[in-house]
Design an enzyme around this catalytic site. Sequence first.
Site, PDB file in Angstrom:
ATOM      1  N   PHE A  64      35.983  52.495  44.261  1.00 16.07           N
ATOM      2  CA  PHE A  64      36.265  51.314  44.312  1.00 16.07           C
ATOM      3  C   PHE A  64      37.711  50.800  43.556  1.00 16.07           C
ATOM      4  O   PHE A  64      38.498  50.028  43.934  1.00 16.07           O
ATOM      5  CB  PHE A  64      35.218  50.123  43.840  1.00 16.07           C
ATOM      6  CG  PHE A  64      34.159  50.012  45.026  1.00 16.07           C
ATOM      7  CD1 PHE A  64      34.276  49.424  46.052  1.00 16.07           C
ATOM      8  CD2 PHE A  64      32.972  50.726  44.779  1.00 16.07           C
ATOM      9  CE1 PHE A  64      33.635  49.297  46.909  1.00 16.07           C
ATOM     10  CE2 PHE A  64      32.061  50.758  45.761  1.00 16.07           C
ATOM     11  CZ  PHE A  64      32.209  49.868  46.816  1.00 16.07           C
ATOM     12  N   GLU A  65      37.815  51.574  42.515  1.00 11.03           N
ATOM     13  CA  GLU A  65      39.092  51.554  41.789  1.00 11.03           C
ATOM     14  C   GLU A  65      40.135  52.135  42.369  1.00 11.03           C
ATOM     15  O   GLU A  65      41.294  51.692  42.470  1.00 11.03           O
ATOM     16  CB  GLU A  65      38.985  51.831  40.234  1.00 11.03           C
ATOM     17  CG  GLU A  65      37.981  51.170  39.504  1.00 11.03           C
ATOM     18  CD  GLU A  65      38.308  49.652  39.001  1.00 11.03           C
ATOM     19  OE1 GLU A  65      39.601  49.345  39.333  1.00 11.03           O
ATOM     20  OE2 GLU A  65      37.411  48.755  38.647  1.00 11.03           O
TER      21      GLU A  65
END
Length: 206
Positions: free
Chosen positions: A64-65
């Site tokens: 997700f980052e």
Amino acid sequence: MKRAPIFQTLRTIIGRGLRQSEVGRLDNALDCADGNQDACASPPAGSTPDRRVGPAGIAMIKRFEGCARVRSDGMIEAYPDPGTGGAPWTIGWGATGHGLDAPIGPGTLWTQQQCDDRLERDLVRYASDVTRALDGAPTTQSQFDALVSFHYNTGAIARATLTRRHKAGDYAAAQSEFSRWNRAGGRVMRGLSRRRAAEAKLYAGG
């Protein structure tokens, strides 16, 4: 003190990457060398040892980052928060705040190795935060990984109702709390909604 060259030199000497526990111990030693007396002290007897985020948690954080904004020359540049269009500026694997020599902001550039080094240090720090916030409450590895991912993104583990629900043993209520943290700049963000859903699933053992 610039720490990235020290970590990279040690990797070269020992011929492998550093484990998270080793990164944490090195950071502590360097803090002590910099004059931080708290870092020089041994943990008090009977204290809860810090846990480490597992492979599932690391994979979720990386997923997700991302490690976005890679330039044609291989350098990675900072980008503004999608909710505000400005601060907090982010670089690499979700790093914000102070960078290598200055605050992370427009024009900040890191190498991939610098991004990876920062991730290693941040994973230790955020896992330590979660350990303290849970205060010895029973927690599976999946739950812990989900909570570290949540804290890595929100910084809210110490104040979130989610944490209180978990410590009370009400895991169903804790799981439902993830979905509340899906806004940035006052707006619901689809990316945050997806992340919270994935964290809730991991928390439940999925």
